[in-house]
Design a protein around this motif. Structure first.
Motif, PDB file in Angstrom:
ATOM      1  N   GLY A 347       0.804  -1.219   0.000  1.00 53.50           N
ATOM      2  CA  GLY A 347       0.000   0.000   0.000  1.00 53.50           C
ATOM      3  C   GLY A 347       0.832   1.262   0.000  1.00 53.50           C
ATOM      4  N   LEU A 348       2.089   1.159  -0.466  1.00 51.80           N
ATOM      5  CA  LEU A 348       2.995   2.301  -0.516  1.00 51.80           C
ATOM      6  C   LEU A 348       3.106   2.811  -1.948  1.00 51.80           C
ATOM      7  N   PRO A 349       3.578   4.045  -2.146  1.00 53.92           N
ATOM      8  CA  PRO A 349       3.705   4.591  -3.503  1.00 53.92           C
ATOM      9  C   PRO A 349       4.525   3.665  -4.401  1.00 53.92           C
ATOM     10  N   SER A 350       3.962   3.360  -5.572  1.00 53.89           N
ATOM     11  CA  SER A 350       4.596   2.449  -6.516  1.00 53.89           C
ATOM     12  C   SER A 350       4.179   2.823  -7.922  1.00 53.89           C
ATOM     13  N   SER A 351       5.021   2.486  -8.888  1.00 54.59           N
ATOM     14  CA  SER A 351       4.679   2.762 -10.284  1.00 54.59           C
ATOM     15  C   SER A 351       3.485   1.941 -10.742  1.00 54.59           C
ATOM     16  N   LEU A 352       3.138   0.865 -10.032  1.00 51.10           N
ATOM     17  CA  LEU A 352       1.995   0.032 -10.412  1.00 51.10           C
ATOM     18  C   LEU A 352       0.659   0.711 -10.138  1.00 51.10           C
ATOM     19  N   GLN A 353       0.672   1.799  -9.392  1.00 50.37           N
ATOM     20  CA  GLN A 353      -0.579   2.503  -9.120  1.00 50.37           C
ATOM     21  C   GLN A 353      -1.148   3.148 -10.378  1.00 50.37           C
ATOM     22  N   ASP A 354      -0.329   3.334 -11.390  1.00 52.15           N
ATOM     23  CA  ASP A 354      -0.776   3.999 -12.613  1.00 52.15           C
ATOM     24  C   ASP A 354      -1.008   3.032 -13.760  1.00 52.15           C
TER      25      ASP A 354
END
Length: 384
Positions: A347-354
């Motif tokens: 649940g941390l910032p990651s490039s997979l969020q986009d």
């Protein structure tokens, strides 16, 4: 017959009005141990001076919408909102085994929610919260027809709220006793409550010490009546770890039958006999929307991420652990891909969020399995 609320015709024996949903049968009164939460907004009085009343009303409404959401998400029920005060019940009409803990967690979350809202609108508002647990009479008032609670527990919660400082959560002695294993408190001494001869010992909640649903075990007693099951399960673990073949064990049974205790015995056996690394993750009953939560908890243990680590510290530890386990540089594409998957799972910032959610799930799953594979090659591993 007609509904007393909307005057719509109803059939005899109906429990609710088919037009407006009004309850047609009053709930019976009963004595219950409940936890009462009183919250009072402070800071709007000074802001209201010279400001259009409609603007103040809209700001208060939006604040209460967010605060009510916090109460409901933690299993509470809003009893009433009067002016800039809110009263909520935990344990009535629906009871949980940890209603006191839910109330304290909700109160702490309400402070965070209100602080974010205050920063958003640029108004220095805060809140005082009092939480108290005790016996009360709950039911429907005949005059108003509304479900509520009455009793000393309610009165004490209200007085604790008035004694709290802005931004503070003050709880009574029974609430403290029920939650002191999972919430850190600071004693503020005896509080004199109007209408009571004896003062009330009060405590200020500082922070939570464990996720929702965590139950620390104080004393370990001998396990009785499970010798047959324990022998089968420990043998399965022995075979898996000695023959290096993965096994899956599923414990199924009614609530309270002892599944968690049996799992503890299995993992303790694996630790003592095989020096196994045990990673544990559990679903939380409320307060967390991350569907990966059980696996994320286990991944945090494997990566050495502590509960107080910031997102930056967690990301750094993840990169270092993955690069070291793969014997590759941190900039290597395989390390970057695995790190992105694990950060997404945490649940941390990651490039997979986009990217597409289906692809993100696949990458996160692949990264987690890869992490377990690397650990299992170096060390006996049990995932609970």
């Amino acid at each position: 017959m007609e509904c007393p609320a909307c005057r719509a015709p109803i059939t005899e024996g109906s429990r609710f009005c088919p037009s407006c949903g009004h309850a047609l049968r009053a709930r019976t009164e009963e004595r219950r141990v409940i936890t009462v939460l009183f919250a009072d907004l402070v800071g709007f009085t000074g802001f209201s001076e010279g400001v259009d009343p409609e603007q103040v009303k809209n700001l208060v409404d939006r604040a209460f919408q967010r605060l009510v959401t916090d109460v409901v998400n933690h299993g509470g029920r809003v009893d009433k909102i009067v002016g800039d005060q809110i009263m909520a019940l935990f344990g009535a009409p629906v009871a949980h085994e940890d209603d006191a803990e839910r109330a304290v967690r909700a109160a702490l979350q309400m402070h965070q929610t209100l602080q974010c809202y205050a920063d958003e609108i640029g108004v220095p508002i805060a809140m005082r919260v009092g939480v108290n647990t005790g016996e009360a009479l709950v039911g429907t008032l005949r005059a108003a027809g509304e479900y509520t609670a009455m009793g000393d527990a309610v009165n004490v919660a209200s007085r604790l709220q008035t004694s709290a400082e802005p931004g503070q959560v003050v709880v009574g002695p029974m609430t403290h006793d029920h939650t002191r294993e999972v919430v850190r408190y600071e004693s503020i001494g005896a509080v004199h409550v109007r209408g009571r001869e004896e003062p009330v010992e009060a405590f200020a909640a500082v922070e939570t010490l464990a996720p929702p649903g965590h139950r620390p075990r104080r004393h370990r007693s001998p396990l009785k009546g499970r010798d047959h099951e324990l022998d089968i399960l420990c043998t399965s673990v022995d075979l898996a770890l000695t023959r290096r073949r993965p096994h899956v064990i599923v414990l199924v049974g009614e609530a309270g039958i002892g599944k968690s205790r049996l799992a503890e015995e299995i993992t303790r056996n694996a630790e003592q006999r095989h020096d196994a690394l045990v990673l544990q993750g559990r679903c939380v009953p409320y307060g967390e929307a991350n569907v990966w939560w059980p696996l994320a908890v286990a991944a945090r243990q494997a990566l050495g991420i502590g509960p107080t680590d910031t997102a930056e510290e967690a990301a750094r530890k993840t990169v270092e652990k993955v690069a070291r386990s793969m014997s590759l540089q941190e900039e290597h594409p395989d390390v970057v891909r695995a790190t992105d998957g694990l950060l997404y799972l945490l649940g941390l910032p990651s490039s997979l969020q986009d990217v597409d959610p289906a692809r993100a799930r696949e990458d996160a799953t692949r990264a987690f399995i890869g992490l377990l594979h690397v650990i299992a090659q170096m060390h006996p591993l049990v995932l609970v």
